[in-house]
Design an enzyme around this catalytic site. Structure first.
Site, PDB file in Angstrom:
ATOM      1  N   THR A   1      -5.647  -3.492   5.721  1.00  0.00           N
ATOM      2  CA  THR A   1      -6.649  -2.752   6.129  1.00  0.00           C
ATOM      3  C   THR A   1      -7.311  -4.474   6.590  1.00  0.00           C
ATOM      4  O   THR A   1      -7.148  -5.162   5.718  1.00  0.00           O
ATOM      5  CB  THR A   1      -7.435  -1.857   5.108  1.00  0.00           C
ATOM      6  OG1 THR A   1      -7.235  -0.882   5.020  1.00  0.00           O
ATOM      7  CG2 THR A   1      -8.953  -1.497   5.792  1.00  0.00           C
TER       8      THR A   1
ATOM      9  N   GLY B   1      -9.229   8.011   4.487  1.00  0.00           N
ATOM     10  CA  GLY B   1      -9.501   6.862   3.201  1.00  0.00           C
ATOM     11  C   GLY B   1     -10.625   6.917   3.693  1.00  0.00           C
ATOM     12  O   GLY B   1     -11.613   7.794   3.875  1.00  0.00           O
TER      13      GLY B   1
ATOM     14  N   ARG C   1      -4.947  13.139   5.804  1.00  0.00           N
ATOM     15  CA  ARG C   1      -5.552  12.320   5.023  1.00  0.00           C
ATOM     16  C   ARG C   1      -5.815  10.982   5.423  1.00  0.00           C
ATOM     17  O   ARG C   1      -6.224  10.819   6.854  1.00  0.00           O
ATOM     18  CB  ARG C   1      -4.636  11.239   4.289  1.00  0.00           C
ATOM     19  CG  ARG C   1      -4.647  10.623   2.762  1.00  0.00           C
ATOM     20  CD  ARG C   1      -5.181   9.347   3.732  1.00  0.00           C
ATOM     21  NE  ARG C   1      -5.908   8.513   2.233  1.00  0.00           N
ATOM     22  CZ  ARG C   1      -5.511   7.351   2.514  1.00  0.00           C
ATOM     23  NH1 ARG C   1      -5.993   6.876   3.303  1.00  0.00           N
ATOM     24  NH2 ARG C   1      -5.955   6.796   1.232  1.00  0.00           N
TER      25      ARG C   1
HETATM   26  N1  ASP Z   1      -8.626   1.678   2.064  1.00  0.00           N
HETATM   27  C1  ASP Z   1      -7.249   2.265   2.800  1.00  0.00           C
HETATM   28  C2  ASP Z   1      -7.373   3.443   2.704  1.00  0.00           C
HETATM   29  O1  ASP Z   1      -6.692   4.429   1.622  1.00  0.00           O
HETATM   30  C3  ASP Z   1      -6.099   1.129   2.723  1.00  0.00           C
HETATM   31  C4  ASP Z   1      -6.345  -0.631   2.958  1.00  0.00           C
HETATM   32  O2  ASP Z   1      -7.450  -1.006   2.289  1.00  0.00           O
HETATM   33  O3  ASP Z   1      -5.191  -0.741   3.240  1.00  0.00           O
HETATM   34  O4  ASP Z   1      -7.018   3.909   3.643  1.00  0.00           O
END
Ligand code: ASP
Length: 313
Positions: free
Chosen positions: A180, A210, A208
Site C-alpha cells: 500500500t 481493508g 473485501r
Molecule cells: N492495509 C492494506 C489492506 O489491508 C494492505 C497494505 O497495507 O498493503 O488492504
C-alpha cells in the site's frame, strides 16, 4: 509561517536486505524519491498539504512496484479492486472509495468524492458510476496486469490464503510486504493532510475492504493533532482504529506524536498480531515512521533538511 514537512510510505512487511538485489533496491528508492519530490514541489511553492498528498500518491499509484493503481494486487477472481481515502486536517473533510476497478488513480477519485459529492465513502459499482460522472480516467485490464502480481495470485490460490503483498513465507517472489502507499503532509499555512491508496491483499474475496479506505483506521488528519497513513494487515488495523487512536491519545491524553505511535504500533497492534506500520506527522512538523514489521518503504522530508529514505529496520 510554518515550515513544511511530508512523509510517504510504499508498504511495510518482511523486507529483508538478504532478499533484495541492488537493482531492486535502487528502483524502490527511486520510486520513493520521485514521489516525495513531487509532493515537496507543491509545498515549497506554497501549495496545500492536501494537494501535496494527492500528487505524491498519484506518483506511487502510477509506479508498478507499489500495490496501488498500476501494480495493484489481484483478487481471487483475477480482478483488481482498489481502495483509497484522503482527509484534510483543516476542516476534517474526507473522501474515500472502496472496491473500484479500472480507475487509474483511486486517490483522485477519493478526492472527487469529497469535493463533488455529499458523501464520504463510495463503494463498488456506485463509486465507478460516480467516477464516470466526474470523468475520472479509466485504464483497461492490460494496464493493471503485472506478471509478478499474477504469479502471487496463483500461489495464494494454491495455499488457499489471502496474502499481503510480497509474503515471503508463502510467496516465492520477493519479500513479505504490504505494498500500500500513503502520504502525510504539513503545508506552510500549518494545515495537515493524509491519504492512502491500495490494491488490498492478494486473493481477497467477497468484496473485501481493508483499512486504507476507512477514515480513522487507515487514514486520518486533524490540524489539532496529526496526520496518519497506515500500511499492514487491514483487518487488524480496522479493529484497532489505528489512525484515530493516535490522534485521540494526543488530543485526550496530551501524548506526543512519538509516544502515541509507540503505544499503538509497538504495543496495541503487536498484542493482536497486527503487523505493519504507518507514517505520522504532527502540526509542529515532527515526523515519526514506526513499524512493527521487518521493514517499511518510507521517505520523509522537512524543509531545510535532506530527504530521508528508508527500507529496513
Ligand atoms: N492495509 C492494506 C489492506 O489491508 C494492505 C497494505 O497495507 O498493503 O488492504
Amino acid at each position: 509561517m510554518n515550515n513544511y514537512a511530508l512523509a510517504i510510505h510504499g508498504g511495510a512487511g518482511t523486507i529483508l536486505k538478504s532478499t533484495m538485489t541492488p537493482e531492486k533496491e535502487l528502483a524502490y528508492k527511486t520510486g520513493l524519491q520521485d514521489a516525495i519530490e513531487a509532493g515537496e514541489s507543491i509545498l515549497k511553492s506554497g501549495g496545500s498539504a492536501f494537494d501535496a498528498v494527492e500528487t505524491a500518491i498519484i506518483k506511487l499509484e502510477n509506479n508498478p512496484l507499489f500495490n496501488a493503481g498500476k501494480g495493484a494486487v489481484f483478487t481471487n477472481n483475477g480482478t483488481h479492486e482498489m481502495d483509497a481515502s484522503i482527509m484534510n486536517g483543516k476542516d476534517l473533510m474526507a473522501g474515500a472509495v472502496a472496491g473500484v476497478q479500472g480507475v487509474k488513480n483511486p486517490i483522485a477519485l477519493a478526492r472527487a468524492v469529497m469535493e463533488q459529492s455529499e458523501h464520504v465513502l463510495l463503494t463498488g459499482n456506485g463509486a465507478m458510476e460516480f467516477a464516470k460522472k466526474v470523468n475520472a480516467p479509466f485504464e483497461n485490464e492490460e494496464y493493471f496486469f503485472v506478471q509478478l502480481r499474477y504469479d502471487q495470485l496463483q500461489q495464494a490460490k494454491q495455499s488457499n490464503s489471502m496474502i499481503l503483498d510480497h509474503t515471503e513465507d508463502k510467496i516465492e517472489h520477493g519479500e513479505k510486504k504490504f505494498g500500500t502507499v500513503g502520504c502525510v503532509a504539513l503545508d506552510l499555512n500549518g494545515n495537515l493532510a493524509a491519504g492512502t491508496s491500495t490494491g488490498g491483499m492478494t486473493n481477497k474475496k467477497f468484496g473485501r475492504v481493508g483499512d486504507s479506505s476507512i477514515i480513522g483506521a487507515g487514514t486520518y488528519a486533524n490540524n489539532n493533532t496529526c496526520a496518519i497513513s497506515c500500511t499492514g494487515h487491514g483487518e487488524l488495523f480496522i479493529r484497532s482504529v489505528v489512525a484515530y487512536d493516535i490522534s485521540c491519545l494526543m488530543e485526550y491524553k496530551n501524548l506526543s506524536l512519538k509516544e502515541a505511535c509507540d503505544i499503538v504500533v509497538m504495543d496495541k497492534l503487536v498484542k493482536i498480531g497486527g503487523e505493519g506500520g504507518l507514517i505520522a506527522l504532527d502540526a509542529k512538523g515532527n515526523i515519526v515512521l514506526p513499524f512493527n514489521s521487518d521493514g517499511m518503504y518510507r521517505a520523509s522530508k522537512k524543509q531545510n533538511e535532506d530527504i530521508f529514505i528508508g527500507i529496513y529496520k
